[in-house]
Design a protein around this motif. Structure first.
Motif, mmCIF file in Angstrom:
data_model
loop_
_atom_site.group_PDB
_atom_site.id
_atom_site.type_symbol
_atom_site.label_atom_id
_atom_site.label_comp_id
_atom_site.label_asym_id
_atom_site.label_seq_id
_atom_site.Cartn_x
_atom_site.Cartn_y
_atom_site.Cartn_z
ATOM 1 N N ASN A 10 0.898 -1.112 0.057
ATOM 2 C CA ASN A 10 0.012 0.096 0.139
ATOM 3 C C ASN A 10 0.817 1.343 -0.082
ATOM 4 O O ASN A 10 1.853 1.256 0.561
ATOM 5 N N GLN A 12 0.800 5.366 0.928
ATOM 6 C CA GLN A 12 -0.017 6.304 1.385
ATOM 7 C C GLN A 12 0.347 7.671 0.540
ATOM 8 O O GLN A 12 1.326 8.087 0.445
ATOM 9 N N VAL A 13 -0.863 8.258 0.047
ATOM 10 C CA VAL A 13 -0.474 9.450 -0.790
ATOM 11 C C VAL A 13 -1.443 10.416 -0.055
ATOM 12 O O VAL A 13 -2.581 10.014 0.344
ATOM 13 N N LYS A 14 -1.052 11.839 -0.435
ATOM 14 C CA LYS A 14 -2.023 12.942 -0.140
ATOM 15 C C LYS A 14 -2.384 13.488 -1.428
ATOM 16 O O LYS A 14 -1.901 13.538 -2.516
ATOM 17 N N ARG A 21 -5.101 18.455 2.611
ATOM 18 C CA ARG A 21 -4.807 17.242 1.802
ATOM 19 C C ARG A 21 -5.302 16.149 2.640
ATOM 20 O O ARG A 21 -5.057 16.249 3.818
ATOM 21 N N GLU A 22 -5.907 15.070 1.743
ATOM 22 C CA GLU A 22 -6.450 14.017 2.885
ATOM 23 C C GLU A 22 -5.624 12.872 2.627
ATOM 24 O O GLU A 22 -4.691 12.839 1.153
ATOM 25 N N LYS A 23 -5.079 12.068 3.338
ATOM 26 C CA LYS A 23 -4.522 10.864 3.127
ATOM 27 C C LYS A 23 -5.169 9.915 2.368
ATOM 28 O O LYS A 23 -6.410 9.472 2.851
ATOM 29 N N LYS A 24 -4.607 9.148 1.565
ATOM 30 C CA LYS A 24 -5.307 8.043 0.990
ATOM 31 C C LYS A 24 -4.386 6.972 0.848
ATOM 32 O O LYS A 24 -3.175 6.945 0.670
ATOM 33 N N SER A 25 -4.945 5.775 0.756
ATOM 34 C CA SER A 25 -3.949 4.350 0.786
ATOM 35 C C SER A 25 -4.361 3.943 -0.609
ATOM 36 O O SER A 25 -5.344 3.497 -0.998
ATOM 37 N N GLU B 266 9.648 5.385 -1.389
ATOM 38 C CA GLU B 266 8.429 4.841 -1.389
ATOM 39 C C GLU B 266 7.708 5.940 -2.488
ATOM 40 O O GLU B 266 6.814 5.755 -3.161
ATOM 41 N N LYS B 267 8.494 7.074 -2.428
ATOM 42 C CA LYS B 267 7.652 8.189 -3.358
ATOM 43 C C LYS B 267 8.193 8.400 -4.625
ATOM 44 O O LYS B 267 7.499 9.149 -5.554
#
Ligand SMILES: Nc1ncnc2c1ncn2[C@@H]1O[C@H](COP(=O)(O)OP(=O)(O)O)[C@@H](O)[C@H]1O
Ligand SMILES: [Mg+2]
Lengths: 324, 270
Positions: A10, A12-14, A21-25, B266-267
């Motif tokens: 997974n 984790q992106v914003k 900004r919401e965190k989303k997986s 990761e980025k």
């Protein structure tokens, strides 16, 4: 042997802009289990975004898996990444992973240093690798002046600098012309067959995977949807024939009649309407039957041709089978 | 240990940075030295020459403000250069597309960063030596220098620069920013660490912060040994404090760096 089971990743992106900004997986890889044997080439086939690169990065220790287990010759690869790194290497398509301001020789020399290759054998190894990828005469030229193909070939030499037991290739032929790709494919075969390396190759070219790999995994949306030996998959997945048929008139009734009649020749045939085209998928060459059938049914053919199967179509078909 | 990674990285950095334009590099060195000295001299002329008061001499033990600011500026130059190279090393690899191929290899990070550091130390030493030559006609004086104390101060200085660079490097790799983080740090150090005036002039809370940046100690040690001729034992508390604080930076740097490497990998997303 490499044994990976139920790997998942997974990210984790914003999402959104500014401070709110919401965190989303993102589940890039959901559940992948695979095995790689020394001396064999294993293929990972999937369209863009299927999760091939993420899988390779987990197997090469660049990313830690979110779940799953990964063993290399009975060593826990998630626990001991430093040990694993000594025995693997990775080559990616494109022009990255080498220093453009250094010469070909200096690049290989530097990677030799950080892989702790003894200097007594490094010089000879560099020369052998440069010869293997056909860059002998160009070793003292800065990489920035190299063509795409030359950079890619240098990257292959880099990937072999530590004489890895397992080699991971992420779409290695992307952006290469046909001649260079062909050369590269024969290198890959040579490395598995003559040098006994375990190789994992990802690609979105069906023909490439089919030609090279002993065993194939097909990946879609982070999950395996099909696997088997090249021969098994050739019969029921790769070598099916696609026909496109355009008629002057088209109706559900016509589709049903075609479907019914064609199944008499080949029970696996599938007929589906797609706008003003009818697409027909079969394991056999049914072009003759198809045109005869149209004449018999009094259908006027506007256009009819056979289409080279595309990965997208194959994947759509396979995922339907999986979810059915 | 055969320091292969250190030597390899040193050579790689020298080749990538200086092979293409050795002449530009040399001229750049001379010019930096010249501008640093000129900047310090102008600051002296414009701000301090006529306003010098007795508290300065009391605080610093010297009334030679020109030498005071020259030594401070050169120390600052050394710090900036080191940070520019060591802190940026991994983010540069990231931008040039070699971070992943580097991280695939099982190498020792310490040697990698020290290799980067050493390149910069060599080139900046040249810059500083040129600067010192330029500074002589402006009136810098070395008549009191304590050589042993000075050499030790340089070693401690390099150690603390290394620690600060590692921490800054973590911030850079984590935020993927090289501009804001670096310039904020440099401006802050310039203002609070006693580069051009004693930090005693600052409000108490700023001084407390300055005490936790090892540069404050480093610049004091270098000045004391060069301008006042103080020996090693005379300033033992400053040595020990500076070494301890620097060690904290080095440790935090290495611990955070591992995490920051993971985040950076990761980025990466093409
Ligand atoms: N570093 C990352 N951060 C966020 N999402 C990612 C990252 N890497 C890949 N993804 C997402 O994960 C999915 C799989 O990507 P990838 O493994 O690159 O697929 P492939 O190599 O098969 O094209 C895609 O939806 C992609 O957008
Ligand atoms: Mg990919």
């Amino acid at each position: 042997m490499i044994i990976a089971e139920h790997l998942a990743k997974n990210f984790q992106v914003k999402v959104g802009k500014g401070i709110f900004r919401e965190k989303k997986s993102i589940e890039a890889v959901k559940d992948i289990s695979l095995q790689i044997e020394k001396g064999k080439i294993v293929g990972l086939l999937g369209i863009n975004g299927a999760g091939k690169t993420t899988t390779i990065k987990m197997l090469t220790t660049l990313l830690a898996p979110s779940a799953g287990t990964y063993f290399m010759d009975d060593m826990d690869a998630v626990k001991y990444p430093m040990e694993i790194k000594k025995r693997i290497n990775m080559i990616a398509g494109g022009e990255r992973m080498i220093y453009w301001r250094l010469t070909a020789y200096e690049n290989l020399w530097y990677y030799g240093q950080i892989y702790n290759v003894p200097n007594s054998i490094l010089k000879q190894r560099i020369e052998e690798l440069l010869a293997l990828v056909g860059l002998e005469g160009k070793q003292n030229i800065p990489v920035e002046t190299f063509s795409k193909g030359m950079k890619q070939r240098l990257q292959i030499a880099r990937g072999l600098i530590n004489d890895p037991e397992y080699l991971f290739l992420d779409e290695p032929t992307i952006g290469l012309d046909a001649v260079v790709s062909k050369e590269l494919r024969s290198h890959i075969k040579f490395l598995a067959q003559e040098k006994n390396k375990g190789i994992l190759l990802t690609s979105h070219y069906m023909r490439e995977i089919e030609e090279l790999c002993d065993y194939i995994y097909i990946l879609n949306d982070g999950c395996l949807i099909k696997q088997g030996t090249a021969r098994e998959l050739a019969a029921d997945t790769f070598n099916r024939r696609n026909y496109i048929l355009k008629l002057y008139e088209q109706s559900d009734d016509i589709l049903a009649r075609l479907d019914h009649n064609l199944r008499q020749y080949d029970p696996t045939t599938e007929v589906s309407g797609d706008g003003d085209c009818i697409s027909i998928n079969s394991s056999e060459n049914i072009s003759l039957e198809l045109s005869r059938l149209c004449t018999q049914e009094g259908l006027f053919i506007r256009e009819m041709y056979e289409k080279e199967p595309e990965l997208e179509d194959t994947i759509i078909k396979l995922s339907k089978e999986v979810s059915a | 240990m055969d320091f292969k990674v250190l030597r390899g990285t040193l050579k790689k950095e020298l080749l990538t940075k200086y092979r293409a334009y050795p002449m530009d590099f040399f001229i750049g060195n001379v010019l930096t030295g010249f501008y640093t000295i000129l900047g310090a001299y102008m600051m002296y002329k414009l701000l301090f020459e006529r306003n010098m008061n007795s508290s300065f001499a009391n605080l610093t033990g010297t009334s030679d403000y020109l030498s005071y600011v020259l030594v401070g500026s050169l120390t600052y130059l050394f710090l900036v250069r080191t940070c520019l190279n060591v802190s940026r090393s991994l983010i540069t690899e990231l931008r040039e597309g070699t971070l992943e191929s580097l991280m695939l290899a099982p190498f020792r990070r310490v040697e990698y960063f020290l290799g980067n550091m050493l390149v910069q130390t060599l080139t900046t030493t040249m810059e500083v030596m040129i600067s010192v030559l330029v500074a002589i006609p402006f009136g810098i004086s070395f008549q009191y220098i304590h050589i042993g104390s000075f050499l030790l101060a340089i070693v401690v200085a390099l150690y603390s620069f290394f620690g600060i660079s590692m921490v800054l490097g973590c911030v850079m790799l984590f935020t993927r920013d090289t501009y804001i983080s670096q310039n904020t740090l440099f401006a802050f150090v310039f203002l609070v660490c006693g580069i051009t005036f004693p930090s005693e002039y600052l409000p108490a809370w700023l001084r407390t912060i300055a005490d936790f940046i090892p540069i404050t100690g480093v610049v004091t040690l270098i000045r004391n040994s060069v301008l006042l001729g103080k020996g090693i034992s005379e300033q033992s508390t400053i040595w020990i404090n500076t070494l301890l604080i620097s060690t904290v930076y080095v440790l935090i740097g290495f611990i955070l760096m591992q995490k920051c490497e993971e985040v950076a990998l990761e980025k990466i997303h093409s």
